[in-house]
Design a protein around this motif. Structure first.
Motif, PDB file in Angstrom:
ATOM      1  N   GLU A 131      92.768 -13.408 122.049  1.00 37.54           N
ATOM      2  CA  GLU A 131      92.322 -14.465 121.158  1.00 37.54           C
ATOM      3  C   GLU A 131      91.626 -13.868 119.944  1.00 37.54           C
ATOM      4  OE1 GLU A 131      91.508 -18.227 124.099  1.00 37.54           O
ATOM      5  OE2 GLU A 131      89.859 -16.844 123.720  1.00 37.54           O
ATOM      6  N   PRO A 132      91.817 -14.468 118.776  1.00 33.61           N
ATOM      7  CA  PRO A 132      91.208 -13.927 117.562  1.00 33.61           C
ATOM      8  C   PRO A 132      89.759 -14.367 117.405  1.00 33.61           C
ATOM      9  CG  PRO A 132      92.457 -15.875 117.024  1.00 33.61           C
ATOM     10  CD  PRO A 132      92.679 -15.631 118.497  1.00 33.61           C
ATOM     11  N   CYS A 133      89.051 -13.610 116.613  1.00 33.84           N
ATOM     12  CA  CYS A 133      87.735 -14.018 116.125  1.00 33.84           C
ATOM     13  C   CYS A 133      87.820 -14.094 114.614  1.00 33.84           C
ATOM     14  CB  CYS A 133      86.655 -13.006 116.531  1.00 33.84           C
ATOM     15  SG  CYS A 133      86.316 -12.960 118.307  1.00 33.84           S
ATOM     16  N   MET A 134      86.874 -14.758 114.001  1.00 30.29           N
ATOM     17  CA  MET A 134      86.857 -14.843 112.548  1.00 30.29           C
ATOM     18  C   MET A 134      85.460 -14.561 112.034  1.00 30.29           C
ATOM     19  SD  MET A 134      88.092 -17.855 109.967  1.00 30.29           S
ATOM     20  CE  MET A 134      88.488 -17.383 108.278  1.00 30.29           C
ATOM     21  N   ARG A 135      85.361 -13.677 111.071  1.00 33.55           N
ATOM     22  CA  ARG A 135      84.081 -13.361 110.436  1.00 33.55           C
ATOM     23  C   ARG A 135      84.044 -13.996 109.052  1.00 33.55           C
ATOM     24  NH1 ARG A 135      80.247  -9.825 111.551  1.00 33.55           N
ATOM     25  NH2 ARG A 135      81.575  -8.804 113.096  1.00 33.55           N
ATOM     26  N   ILE A 136      82.946 -14.685 108.761  1.00 31.39           N
ATOM     27  CA  ILE A 136      82.786 -15.365 107.473  1.00 31.39           C
ATOM     28  C   ILE A 136      81.527 -14.853 106.792  1.00 31.39           C
ATOM     29  CG2 ILE A 136      82.520 -17.580 106.292  1.00 31.39           C
ATOM     30  CD1 ILE A 136      83.932 -18.908 108.639  1.00 31.39           C
ATOM     31  N   THR A 137      81.676 -14.396 105.573  1.00 30.09           N
ATOM     32  CA  THR A 137      80.561 -13.897 104.769  1.00 30.09           C
ATOM     33  C   THR A 137      80.454 -14.736 103.497  1.00 30.09           C
ATOM     34  OG1 THR A 137      80.949 -11.662 105.584  1.00 30.09           O
ATOM     35  CG2 THR A 137      79.583 -11.878 103.613  1.00 30.09           C
ATOM     36  N   THR A 138      79.238 -15.062 103.106  1.00 23.37           N
ATOM     37  CA  THR A 138      79.021 -15.903 101.927  1.00 23.37           C
ATOM     38  C   THR A 138      78.050 -15.247 100.964  1.00 23.37           C
ATOM     39  OG1 THR A 138      79.431 -17.925 103.194  1.00 23.37           O
ATOM     40  CG2 THR A 138      78.232 -18.175 101.124  1.00 23.37           C
ATOM     41  N   TYR A 139      78.391 -15.304  99.687  1.00 19.52           N
ATOM     42  CA  TYR A 139      77.533 -14.808  98.616  1.00 19.52           C
ATOM     43  C   TYR A 139      77.176 -15.993  97.711  1.00 19.52           C
ATOM     44  CZ  TYR A 139      79.850 -10.544 100.183  1.00 19.52           C
ATOM     45  OH  TYR A 139      80.360  -9.527 100.959  1.00 19.52           O
ATOM     46  N   ALA A 140      75.936 -16.025  97.249  1.00 19.07           N
ATOM     47  CA  ALA A 140      75.503 -17.146  96.420  1.00 19.07           C
ATOM     48  C   ALA A 140      74.439 -16.690  95.419  1.00 19.07           C
ATOM     49  CB  ALA A 140      74.943 -18.273  97.300  1.00 19.07           C
ATOM     50  N   GLY A 141      74.316 -17.444  94.349  1.00 23.07           N
ATOM     51  CA  GLY A 141      73.283 -17.160  93.356  1.00 23.07           C
ATOM     52  C   GLY A 141      73.870 -16.753  92.024  1.00 23.07           C
ATOM     53  N   ASP A 142      73.477 -15.597  91.531  1.00 28.04           N
ATOM     54  CA  ASP A 142      73.922 -15.103  90.227  1.00 28.04           C
ATOM     55  C   ASP A 142      75.443 -14.959  90.197  1.00 28.04           C
ATOM     56  OD1 ASP A 142      73.335 -13.646  87.570  1.00 28.04           O
ATOM     57  OD2 ASP A 142      74.509 -12.177  88.684  1.00 28.04           O
ATOM     58  N   GLU A 143      76.054 -15.498  89.159  1.00 29.58           N
ATOM     59  CA  GLU A 143      77.516 -15.500  89.130  1.00 29.58           C
ATOM     60  C   GLU A 143      78.106 -14.102  89.027  1.00 29.58           C
ATOM     61  OE1 GLU A 143      80.966 -18.120  87.125  1.00 29.58           O
ATOM     62  OE2 GLU A 143      79.751 -17.025  85.666  1.00 29.58           O
ATOM     63  N   ARG A 144      77.611 -13.290  88.130  1.00 28.02           N
ATOM     64  CA  ARG A 144      78.186 -11.957  87.964  1.00 28.02           C
ATOM     65  C   ARG A 144      78.056 -11.141  89.254  1.00 28.02           C
ATOM     66  NH1 ARG A 144      79.879  -8.823  83.752  1.00 28.02           N
ATOM     67  NH2 ARG A 144      79.940  -6.582  84.201  1.00 28.02           N
ATOM     68  N   SER A 145      76.915 -11.214  89.894  1.00 30.47           N
ATOM     69  CA  SER A 145      76.723 -10.486  91.152  1.00 30.47           C
ATOM     70  C   SER A 145      77.659 -11.008  92.235  1.00 30.47           C
ATOM     71  CB  SER A 145      75.267 -10.610  91.615  1.00 30.47           C
ATOM     72  OG  SER A 145      74.378 -10.040  90.684  1.00 30.47           O
ATOM     73  N   THR A 146      77.874 -12.318  92.250  1.00 26.25           N
ATOM     74  CA  THR A 146      78.779 -12.928  93.226  1.00 26.25           C
ATOM     75  C   THR A 146      80.212 -12.477  92.986  1.00 26.25           C
ATOM     76  OG1 THR A 146      77.332 -14.860  93.475  1.00 26.25           O
ATOM     77  CG2 THR A 146      79.631 -15.112  94.154  1.00 26.25           C
ATOM     78  N   LEU A 147      80.620 -12.446  91.723  1.00 25.71           N
ATOM     79  CA  LEU A 147      81.970 -11.994  91.396  1.00 25.71           C
ATOM     80  C   LEU A 147      82.155 -10.509  91.720  1.00 25.71           C
ATOM     81  CD1 LEU A 147      82.507 -13.844  87.999  1.00 25.71           C
ATOM     82  CD2 LEU A 147      83.556 -14.395  90.201  1.00 25.71           C
ATOM     83  N   GLN A 148      81.112  -9.719  91.494  1.00 25.71           N
ATOM     84  CA  GLN A 148      81.209  -8.303  91.828  1.00 25.71           C
ATOM     85  C   GLN A 148      81.335  -8.119  93.336  1.00 25.71           C
ATOM     86  OE1 GLN A 148      81.478  -5.504  89.657  1.00 25.71           O
ATOM     87  NE2 GLN A 148      82.164  -4.797  91.677  1.00 25.71           N
ATOM     88  N   ALA A 149      80.638  -8.937  94.108  1.00 23.36           N
ATOM     89  CA  ALA A 149      80.758  -8.876  95.569  1.00 23.36           C
ATOM     90  C   ALA A 149      82.186  -9.214  95.990  1.00 23.36           C
ATOM     91  CB  ALA A 149      79.766  -9.835  96.214  1.00 23.36           C
ATOM     92  N   LEU A 150      82.798 -10.178  95.307  1.00 28.19           N
ATOM     93  CA  LEU A 150      84.180 -10.535  95.594  1.00 28.19           C
ATOM     94  C   LEU A 150      85.113  -9.355  95.327  1.00 28.19           C
ATOM     95  CD1 LEU A 150      86.603 -12.524  96.024  1.00 28.19           C
ATOM     96  CD2 LEU A 150      86.436 -12.996  93.563  1.00 28.19           C
ATOM     97  N   VAL A 151      84.979  -8.740  94.161  1.00 30.03           N
ATOM     98  CA  VAL A 151      85.852  -7.625  93.789  1.00 30.03           C
ATOM     99  C   VAL A 151      85.719  -6.478  94.796  1.00 30.03           C
ATOM    100  CG1 VAL A 151      86.282  -5.855  92.051  1.00 30.03           C
ATOM    101  CG2 VAL A 151      85.862  -8.223  91.345  1.00 30.03           C
ATOM    102  N   THR A 152      84.481  -6.164  95.152  1.00 29.14           N
ATOM    103  CA  THR A 152      84.240  -5.080  96.112  1.00 29.14           C
ATOM    104  C   THR A 152      84.840  -5.404  97.474  1.00 29.14           C
ATOM    105  OG1 THR A 152      82.186  -4.476  94.968  1.00 29.14           O
ATOM    106  CG2 THR A 152      82.464  -3.701  97.240  1.00 29.14           C
ATOM    107  N   ALA A 153      84.651  -6.640  97.924  1.00 27.65           N
ATOM    108  CA  ALA A 153      85.179  -7.041  99.232  1.00 27.65           C
ATOM    109  C   ALA A 153      86.707  -7.013  99.242  1.00 27.65           C
ATOM    110  CB  ALA A 153      84.680  -8.435  99.592  1.00 27.65           C
TER     111      ALA A 153
END
Length: 259
Positions: free
Chosen positions: A80-102
């Motif tokens: 059976e699978p598991c699912m991991r969910i990560t959330t970033y919030a707040g400053d837009e540029r920092s959030t977008l950088q977290a997206l690119v890195t991920a």
């Protein structure tokens, strides 16, 4: 869709808000552009009142406030699978950088990576690409659409799976989950409540939880549409949202000097 294909998916859900608390707080040029946008929407056939809070749906007038990413994995001999969910919030540029890195890290481990969202091609993916452009940040390959045919994009769109070739039925994620018999757990903010929750209540965590729910429901809907069992609560590994401070680069400013 088999297990190998499911493991290549990076689920995405974003929450956006208007750039300013109200139109009165916005620079004059920005306000004028929004008024023109409203007139364009009315000429397009919309007769209802169009509140300023709706501006958050457009990358030219809003910004990314929260971003959730999720992926499924199979540990050891577990069937059976598991699912991991990560959330970033707040400053837009920092959030977008977290997206690119991920995305870069996930792509290294999953060479056939594809993005998955509900109405991702109609909202999440172009919105993210546009805001990355505003910040003069590199756009990850999976978000690039210029010069590519729709079927060449490394994406899975649950709304398109449900449409079965018919393009007019733009069903919401919540309605689709309900239709398929998927329980959504505890209540989260409605879309029209996000603007007030952020600018009047300062409740960014409630908005982050809505973003998390978006990823969870998208995954559950996809599993249901592709003939798999949906995930139980114990299979969901949801991390607490990460509140990101402003980056040293800062956020872009409008020509009239306002951020």
């Amino acid at each position: 869709m088999n297990v190998a294909a499911l493991q290549q998916l990076l689920f995405v859900s974003i929450e956006t808000v208007s750039a300013y608390p109200s139109l009165e707080d916005a620079p004059a040029t920005y306000a004028a552009h929004w008024q023109h946008k409203v007139e364009t929407l009315r000429h397009g056939g919309e007769s209802d009142e169009i509140p300023y809070a709706r501006s958050g749906l457009y990358a030219e007038f809003g910004r990314v406030l929260c971003l959730s990413l999720g992926y499924m994995y199979w540990q050891g001999k577990a069937s059976e699978p598991c699912m991991r969910i990560t959330t970033y919030a707040g400053d837009e540029r920092s959030t977008l950088q977290a997206l690119v890195t991920a995305m870069q890290r996930f792509a290294k481990q999953h060479p056939q990576m594809r993005l998955c969202a509900h109405n991702g091609n109609g909202f999440d993916f172009p919105y993210l690409a546009r805001r990355l452009t505003v910040h003069r940040m590199e756009i990850p390959p999976a978000l690039r659409a210029t010069g590519r045919k729709p079927w060449e994009l490394p994406r899975v769109n649950t709304i398109e799976l449900w449409q079965y070739g018919e393009r007019r039925n733009h069903v919401s994620l919540e309605l689709l989950a309900y239709t398929l018999g998927i329980t959504a757990g505890e209540d989260v903010l409605a879309p029209e409540e996000v603007h007030n929750a952020y600018y009047n209540d300062g409740d960014i965590m409630a908005i982050a939880h809505r973003s998390q729910r978006g990823v969870e429901l998208t995954a559950q809907v996809l599993l249901r549409l592709t003939g798999h069992e949906t995930l139980r609560e114990e299979q969901l590994k949801v991390q607490e949202p990460q509140l990101l401070p402003a980056s040293e680069t800062g956020n872009p400013k409008h020509p009239d000097g306002a951020e």
